[in-house]
Design a protein around this motif. Structure first.
Motif, PDB file in Angstrom:
ATOM      1  N   ALA A  64       0.842  -1.203   0.000  1.00  0.00           N
ATOM      2  CA  ALA A  64       0.000   0.000   0.000  1.00  0.00           C
ATOM      3  C   ALA A  64       0.875   1.251   0.000  1.00  0.00           C
ATOM      4  O   ALA A  64       0.554   2.259  -0.661  1.00  0.00           O
ATOM      5  CB  ALA A  64      -0.927  -0.008   1.217  1.00  0.00           C
ATOM      6  N   ILE A  65       2.005   1.197   0.693  1.00  0.00           N
ATOM      7  CA  ILE A  65       2.906   2.368   0.725  1.00  0.00           C
ATOM      8  C   ILE A  65       3.533   2.581  -0.654  1.00  0.00           C
ATOM      9  O   ILE A  65       3.589   3.712  -1.159  1.00  0.00           O
ATOM     10  CB  ILE A  65       3.991   2.194   1.808  1.00  0.00           C
ATOM     11  CG1 ILE A  65       3.333   2.266   3.188  1.00  0.00           C
ATOM     12  CG2 ILE A  65       5.091   3.248   1.679  1.00  0.00           C
ATOM     13  CD1 ILE A  65       4.210   1.812   4.324  1.00  0.00           C
ATOM     14  N   ALA A  66       3.963   1.491  -1.293  1.00  0.00           N
ATOM     15  CA  ALA A  66       4.550   1.625  -2.636  1.00  0.00           C
ATOM     16  C   ALA A  66       3.504   2.208  -3.592  1.00  0.00           C
ATOM     17  O   ALA A  66       3.807   3.101  -4.399  1.00  0.00           O
ATOM     18  CB  ALA A  66       5.041   0.267  -3.130  1.00  0.00           C
ATOM     19  N   ALA A  67       2.250   1.729  -3.477  1.00  0.00           N
ATOM     20  CA  ALA A  67       1.186   2.235  -4.356  1.00  0.00           C
ATOM     21  C   ALA A  67       0.969   3.730  -4.114  1.00  0.00           C
ATOM     22  O   ALA A  67       0.830   4.523  -5.062  1.00  0.00           O
ATOM     23  CB  ALA A  67      -0.113   1.464  -4.104  1.00  0.00           C
ATOM     24  N   ALA A  68       0.965   4.133  -2.841  1.00  0.00           N
ATOM     25  CA  ALA A  68       0.706   5.550  -2.525  1.00  0.00           C
ATOM     26  C   ALA A  68       1.871   6.426  -2.973  1.00  0.00           C
ATOM     27  O   ALA A  68       1.665   7.560  -3.432  1.00  0.00           O
ATOM     28  CB  ALA A  68       0.457   5.708  -1.019  1.00  0.00           C
ATOM     29  N   LEU A  69       3.107   5.911  -2.862  1.00  0.00           N
ATOM     30  CA  LEU A  69       4.267   6.696  -3.332  1.00  0.00           C
ATOM     31  C   LEU A  69       4.178   6.898  -4.842  1.00  0.00           C
ATOM     32  O   LEU A  69       4.403   8.000  -5.348  1.00  0.00           O
ATOM     33  CB  LEU A  69       5.572   5.966  -2.990  1.00  0.00           C
ATOM     34  CG  LEU A  69       6.004   6.027  -1.520  1.00  0.00           C
ATOM     35  CD1 LEU A  69       7.071   4.968  -1.230  1.00  0.00           C
ATOM     36  CD2 LEU A  69       6.537   7.409  -1.166  1.00  0.00           C
ATOM     37  N   ALA A  70       3.827   5.820  -5.558  1.00  0.00           N
ATOM     38  CA  ALA A  70       3.721   5.928  -7.027  1.00  0.00           C
ATOM     39  C   ALA A  70       2.593   6.886  -7.387  1.00  0.00           C
ATOM     40  O   ALA A  70       2.732   7.725  -8.288  1.00  0.00           O
ATOM     41  CB  ALA A  70       3.505   4.555  -7.640  1.00  0.00           C
ATOM     42  N   ALA A  71       1.462   6.790  -6.665  1.00  0.00           N
ATOM     43  CA  ALA A  71       0.329   7.676  -6.970  1.00  0.00           C
ATOM     44  C   ALA A  71       0.706   9.137  -6.710  1.00  0.00           C
ATOM     45  O   ALA A  71       0.200  10.046  -7.367  1.00  0.00           O
ATOM     46  CB  ALA A  71      -0.883   7.278  -6.129  1.00  0.00           C
ATOM     47  N   ALA A  72       1.627   9.352  -5.761  1.00  0.00           N
ATOM     48  CA  ALA A  72       2.064  10.727  -5.476  1.00  0.00           C
ATOM     49  C   ALA A  72       3.139  11.181  -6.462  1.00  0.00           C
ATOM     50  O   ALA A  72       3.683  12.272  -6.325  1.00  0.00           O
ATOM     51  CB  ALA A  72       2.586  10.821  -4.040  1.00  0.00           C
ATOM     52  N   GLY A  73       3.470  10.341  -7.424  1.00  0.00           N
ATOM     53  CA  GLY A  73       4.380  10.765  -8.492  1.00  0.00           C
ATOM     54  C   GLY A  73       5.796  10.232  -8.373  1.00  0.00           C
ATOM     55  O   GLY A  73       6.610  10.483  -9.258  1.00  0.00           O
ATOM     56  N   ALA A  74       6.107   9.508  -7.267  1.00  0.00           N
ATOM     57  CA  ALA A  74       7.491   9.019  -7.119  1.00  0.00           C
ATOM     58  C   ALA A  74       7.720   7.811  -8.021  1.00  0.00           C
ATOM     59  O   ALA A  74       6.827   6.977  -8.190  1.00  0.00           O
ATOM     60  CB  ALA A  74       7.768   8.641  -5.666  1.00  0.00           C
ATOM     61  N   GLN A  75       8.935   7.751  -8.575  1.00  0.00           N
ATOM     62  CA  GLN A  75       9.327   6.567  -9.344  1.00  0.00           C
ATOM     63  C   GLN A  75       9.679   5.508  -8.298  1.00  0.00           C
ATOM     64  O   GLN A  75      10.621   5.705  -7.516  1.00  0.00           O
ATOM     65  CB  GLN A  75      10.530   6.945 -10.189  1.00  0.00           C
ATOM     66  CG  GLN A  75      10.901   5.923 -11.223  1.00  0.00           C
ATOM     67  CD  GLN A  75      12.268   6.271 -11.811  1.00  0.00           C
ATOM     68  OE1 GLN A  75      12.682   7.440 -11.809  1.00  0.00           O
ATOM     69  NE2 GLN A  75      12.967   5.267 -12.279  1.00  0.00           N
ATOM     70  N   THR A  76       8.898   4.435  -8.228  1.00  0.00           N
ATOM     71  CA  THR A  76       8.964   3.551  -7.061  1.00  0.00           C
ATOM     72  C   THR A  76       9.395   2.131  -7.417  1.00  0.00           C
ATOM     73  O   THR A  76       8.835   1.520  -8.328  1.00  0.00           O
ATOM     74  CB  THR A  76       7.574   3.515  -6.369  1.00  0.00           C
ATOM     75  OG1 THR A  76       7.170   4.867  -6.098  1.00  0.00           O
ATOM     76  CG2 THR A  76       7.612   2.734  -5.073  1.00  0.00           C
ATOM     77  N   ILE A  77      10.387   1.624  -6.678  1.00  0.00           N
ATOM     78  CA  ILE A  77      10.811   0.223  -6.826  1.00  0.00           C
ATOM     79  C   ILE A  77      10.457  -0.492  -5.522  1.00  0.00           C
ATOM     80  O   ILE A  77      10.795  -0.019  -4.431  1.00  0.00           O
ATOM     81  CB  ILE A  77      12.331   0.125  -7.087  1.00  0.00           C
ATOM     82  CG1 ILE A  77      12.672   0.865  -8.390  1.00  0.00           C
ATOM     83  CG2 ILE A  77      12.774  -1.336  -7.156  1.00  0.00           C
ATOM     84  CD1 ILE A  77      14.151   0.886  -8.725  1.00  0.00           C
ATOM     85  N   LEU A  78       9.743  -1.611  -5.661  1.00  0.00           N
ATOM     86  CA  LEU A  78       9.327  -2.379  -4.491  1.00  0.00           C
ATOM     87  C   LEU A  78      10.100  -3.685  -4.488  1.00  0.00           C
ATOM     88  O   LEU A  78       9.967  -4.491  -5.418  1.00  0.00           O
ATOM     89  CB  LEU A  78       7.811  -2.627  -4.595  1.00  0.00           C
ATOM     90  CG  LEU A  78       7.168  -3.555  -3.586  1.00  0.00           C
ATOM     91  CD1 LEU A  78       7.348  -3.021  -2.166  1.00  0.00           C
ATOM     92  CD2 LEU A  78       5.670  -3.692  -3.874  1.00  0.00           C
ATOM     93  N   VAL A  79      10.916  -3.883  -3.455  1.00  0.00           N
ATOM     94  CA  VAL A  79      11.664  -5.140  -3.339  1.00  0.00           C
ATOM     95  C   VAL A  79      10.857  -6.003  -2.373  1.00  0.00           C
ATOM     96  O   VAL A  79      10.727  -5.679  -1.193  1.00  0.00           O
ATOM     97  CB  VAL A  79      13.092  -4.888  -2.815  1.00  0.00           C
ATOM     98  CG1 VAL A  79      13.862  -6.206  -2.767  1.00  0.00           C
ATOM     99  CG2 VAL A  79      13.824  -3.886  -3.714  1.00  0.00           C
TER     100      VAL A  79
END
Ligand code: CTP
Length: 407
Positions: free
Chosen positions: A225-240
């Motif tokens: 959920a945090i990775a999804a929210a970071l991406a929705a806020a515009g961050a380029q997000t990598i989830l390991v």
């Protein structure tokens, strides 16, 4: 749909010949769905009447700093703050000079000094006034303070001269405002645009032999959920991510791993980033040696498994000498003394924030859809109410964005 729908505009009209275009501007702002409140300077009243503007805007027109009735109905401070934005059109050299220098000797200039919005100016003046050193300095000062200047256009002036100084047309002002509002809206919706984030989530799985492993009950839901929210806020997000039963969140690149050692290697490969969030429940230990074959039962009874400590991913990233992410967020899963243990963990691991959750059996955090967390930093601890993991993630991402804006 126009971005002006439902917005309230405080329109400050100063005294230039271009004020004759203001009735048209008011009409167009209202056509696009904005509510308009108008303030006139004394000089503006020479060019356009309060009565015309009151009828076109459907609102009272204000002009007097010391009007007792106006002040009782709506104080001038409130007038300057309640609008979504402040537009000064036409903006004469005089009102620009007053605003740039913080003078407040009438209602219009007082409002410009008292407002908490960044005003938009549509200048209108003679070409010599526009090109005068003083005006150039004043306009630069307003821009430096965050104001937007729309125009002026080149053209033949009322005085017969040609050059820059003519107020842009009402329709162009309205279009300019719409563009500004849409740019603001996307900046507020995507506060992390341009940032990079790395998140760990889920459990790790430490093998004992080809069929057995040590792991834990983490579902990965909060980290995802945090990775999804970071991406929705515009961050380029990598989830390991350790092994979980969850679909990759929209817009997130997911790297799947099994063990803590693999997780650390993938995190290091994904850095540098601005943000690191360690939400994974990393197994603290792994088997010292992993059997090549399935361990069999035998006469010697149950085998003992020698454990060695896993690398601490959060501490490793927090203590990086070069390329440390600007904001490192860890989690603390505790069953007792939540805040004290989380603070100790923050200091030990060197991260900037800890999201502490009480994972005592009665809280059903592992695998559940809700979470109750406390946010701990070096100065403070804040308990957040229990809410859906998605809501906790959004709130955490808003906090991350505001922290990043100030460091
Ligand atoms: N963490 C990590 N690598 C590890 C262990 C933990 O990155 N090997 C991270 C977790 O992702 C979490 C934080 O450290 O962000 C704290 O995890 P937690 O399990 O609460 O703490 P531990 O370090 O395991 O300490 P303890 O078990 O003694 O409470």
């Amino acid at each position: 749909m126009s971005s002006l729908v439902g917005k309230s505009v405080l329109l400050v009209v100063s005294g230039g010949i271009a004020a004759f275009k203001i009735p048209d501007l008011v009409r167009r702002l209202r056509e696009r769905g904005a509510a308009v409140t108008i303030v006139l300077t004394e000089a503006a009243k020479q060019f356009v009447t309060p009565l015309t503007l009151a009828s076109l805007s459907g609102n009272k027109v204000y002009d007097d700093l010391f009007s007792l009735t106006d002040e009782i109905e709506m104080g001038h401070i409130e007038l300057s703050r309640s609008a979504d934005f402040v537009l000064v059109a036409p903006a004469t050299a005089n009102i620009i000079a007053k605003a740039a220098n913080g003078l407040a000797d009438d209602l219009a200039s007082t409002l410009l000094l008292a407002t908490d919005k960044r005003p938009v100016y549509a200048p209108a003046m003679n070409v010599r006034m526009w090109l005068n050193e003083a005006t150039i300095r004043n306009v630069a000062a307003l821009r430096a303070a965050g104001a937007t200047i729309l125009g002026p256009a080149d053209g033949v002036m009322a005085c017969g001269e040609f050059g820059p100084g003519r107020m842009i047309e009402p329709l162009e002002i309205v279009d300019g405002l719409e563009k500004l509002l849409s740019a603001d809206a996307s900046a507020t919706d995507r506060p992390l645009a341009g940032y990079r984030a790395v998140v760990t989530a889920g459990p790790t799985r430490e093998p004992i032999d080809p069929v057995r492993y040590i792991s834990n009950k983490s579902s990965g839901k909060q980290g995802y959920a945090i990775a999804a929210a970071l991406a929705a806020a515009g961050a380029q997000t990598i989830l390991v991510s350790g092994p979980v039963d969850l679909a990759p969140p929209d817009g997130v690149s997911v790297v799947r791993v099994e063990t803590a050692v693999q997780m650390l290697a993938e995190v290091e490969g994904a850095l540098p980033s601005d943000i690191f969030v360690a939400a994974a429940a990393v197994a603290d230990w792994r088997a010292k040696s992993v059997g090549a074959q399935k361990t069999k039962k035998g006469p010697k009874g149950p085998p003992s498994i020698e454990l060695v400590e896993n690398p601490d991913i959060l501490a490793t990233v927090s203590k990086m000498k070069k390329g440390r992410p600007r904001l490192v967020v860890g989690f603390a899963a505790e069953t007792e003394n939540l805040i004290a243990n989380a603070k100790a963990k923050l200091n030990r691991k060197g991260c900037d924030l800890i999201v502490a959750n009480d994972v005592g059996a009665e809280n059903e955090i592992f695998g559940g859809d809700k979470n109750r967390v406390a946010i701990v930093d070096k100065d403070d601890a804040q308990q957040w109410p229990q809410s859906a993991k998605g809501d906790v993630a959004e709130r955490l991402v808003a906090l991350i964005a505001s922290r990043l804006a100030t460091i």
